[in-house]
Write a protein that holds these residues in place. Structure first.
Motif, PDB file in Angstrom:
ATOM      1  N   ILE A 116       0.878  -1.130  -0.133  1.00  0.00           N
ATOM      2  CA  ILE A 116       0.009   0.059   0.064  1.00  0.00           C
ATOM      3  C   ILE A 116       0.695   1.227   0.105  1.00  0.00           C
ATOM      4  O   ILE A 116       0.602   2.315  -0.665  1.00  0.00           O
ATOM      5  N   MET A 117       1.871   1.299   0.730  1.00  0.00           N
ATOM      6  CA  MET A 117       2.678   2.557   0.840  1.00  0.00           C
ATOM      7  C   MET A 117       3.322   2.591  -0.768  1.00  0.00           C
ATOM      8  O   MET A 117       3.493   3.719  -1.006  1.00  0.00           O
ATOM      9  N   VAL A 118       3.808   1.678  -1.336  1.00  0.00           N
ATOM     10  CA  VAL A 118       4.580   1.947  -2.531  1.00  0.00           C
ATOM     11  C   VAL A 118       3.445   2.349  -3.608  1.00  0.00           C
ATOM     12  O   VAL A 118       3.635   3.114  -4.488  1.00  0.00           O
ATOM     13  N   SER A 120       0.969   4.081  -2.994  1.00  0.00           N
ATOM     14  CA  SER A 120       0.405   5.263  -2.712  1.00  0.00           C
ATOM     15  C   SER A 120       1.276   6.119  -3.348  1.00  0.00           C
ATOM     16  O   SER A 120       0.880   7.659  -3.502  1.00  0.00           O
ATOM     17  N   LEU A 121       2.404   5.758  -3.721  1.00  0.00           N
ATOM     18  CA  LEU A 121       3.267   6.751  -4.628  1.00  0.00           C
ATOM     19  C   LEU A 121       2.590   7.235  -5.626  1.00  0.00           C
ATOM     20  O   LEU A 121       2.579   8.584  -6.255  1.00  0.00           O
ATOM     21  N   LEU A 122       1.880   6.297  -6.549  1.00  0.00           N
ATOM     22  CA  LEU A 122       1.329   6.614  -7.759  1.00  0.00           C
ATOM     23  C   LEU A 122      -0.186   7.691  -7.336  1.00  0.00           C
ATOM     24  O   LEU A 122      -0.195   8.317  -8.215  1.00  0.00           O
ATOM     25  N   LEU A 123      -0.809   7.349  -6.336  1.00  0.00           N
ATOM     26  CA  LEU A 123      -1.804   8.203  -6.016  1.00  0.00           C
ATOM     27  C   LEU A 123      -1.261   9.566  -5.680  1.00  0.00           C
ATOM     28  O   LEU A 123      -1.903  10.429  -6.105  1.00  0.00           O
ATOM     29  N   ILE A 124      -0.191   9.479  -5.059  1.00  0.00           N
ATOM     30  CA  ILE A 124       0.418  10.863  -4.630  1.00  0.00           C
ATOM     31  C   ILE A 124       1.091  11.684  -5.972  1.00  0.00           C
ATOM     32  O   ILE A 124       0.464  13.093  -6.068  1.00  0.00           O
ATOM     33  N   GLU A 125       1.492  11.008  -6.935  1.00  0.00           N
ATOM     34  CA  GLU A 125       1.763  11.669  -8.209  1.00  0.00           C
ATOM     35  C   GLU A 125       0.477  11.960  -9.095  1.00  0.00           C
ATOM     36  O   GLU A 125       0.503  13.234  -9.484  1.00  0.00           O
TER      37      GLU A 125
END
Length: 140
Positions: A116-118, A120-125
Motif C-alpha cells: 500500500i505504501m509503494v 500510494s506513490l502513484l496516487l500521490i503523483e
C-alpha cells in the motif's frame, strides 16, 4: 578577499573534522561518529581547497562574466523547454517503473502495508499532477 578567507576557513574546518574522526574518536562505540567526521571533513576540505584554488585562478571580472553566461543559459527559453520535457518524460517512465514494482511486490507476497505504501506513490503523483495543472493553468 572575504571569499578566500571563507574558503580557507572551510578547508581548516574540514581538516579538523578529518583529524578528529581519524585520531580522536577511535573507540569502538564512537565508530559511527568517527566515520561521520571523516566523511564530512573530507567533503568540506575538498570543497574549501577547490574553491580556494578556483578563486586564485579565476579573476573577479571573469567570474562575473561566467555567472552572467550561466544565468543566460539557465533562463534561455529553449533550455527551459528541454528541462520541462525531460521532467515530463522522467515522470512518465517512473510511473511505469513504480507500477512494475507494485506488481512484483504483489507477486512476491510482501506485507500488504508495504504494498500500500509503494502504491500510494502513484496516487500521490496523480494528485500532484492535478494540483499543479490547476495551479499553473490559473497562473499562466
Amino acid at each position: 578577499m572575504d571569499r578566500k578567507l571563507s574558503y580557507l576557513s572551510a578547508a581548516v574546518v574540514g581538516l579538523v573534522l578529518l583529524f578528529l574522526g581519524g585520531f580522536v574518536f577511535t573507540k569502538e562505540e564512537l565508530k559511527m561518529v568517527s566515520g561521520l567526521c571523516i566523511g564530512l571533513g573530507s567533503a568540506i576540505l575538498v570543497f574549501g581547497i577547490g574553491n580556494l584554488l578556483r578563486s586564485f585562478i579565476i579573476s573577479a571580472t571573469e567570474e562575473e562574466r561566467i555567472k552572467r553566461l550561466i544565468e543566460i543559459e539557465v533562463n534561455d527559453e529553449r533550455n527551459t523547454r528541454i528541462r520541462e520535457k525531460v521532467g515530463y518524460m522522467t515522470s512518465k517512465i517512473m510511473n511505469y517503473v513504480i507500477l512494475v514494482l507494485v506488481m512484483a511486490l504483489g507477486f512476491m507476497n510482501v506485507d500488504k502495508m508495504v504494498l500500500i505504501m509503494v502504491a500510494s506513490l502513484l496516487l500521490i503523483e496523480f494528485a500532484l499532477v492535478i494540483f499543479f495543472s490547476n495551479y499553473f493553468s490559473k497562473r499562466m
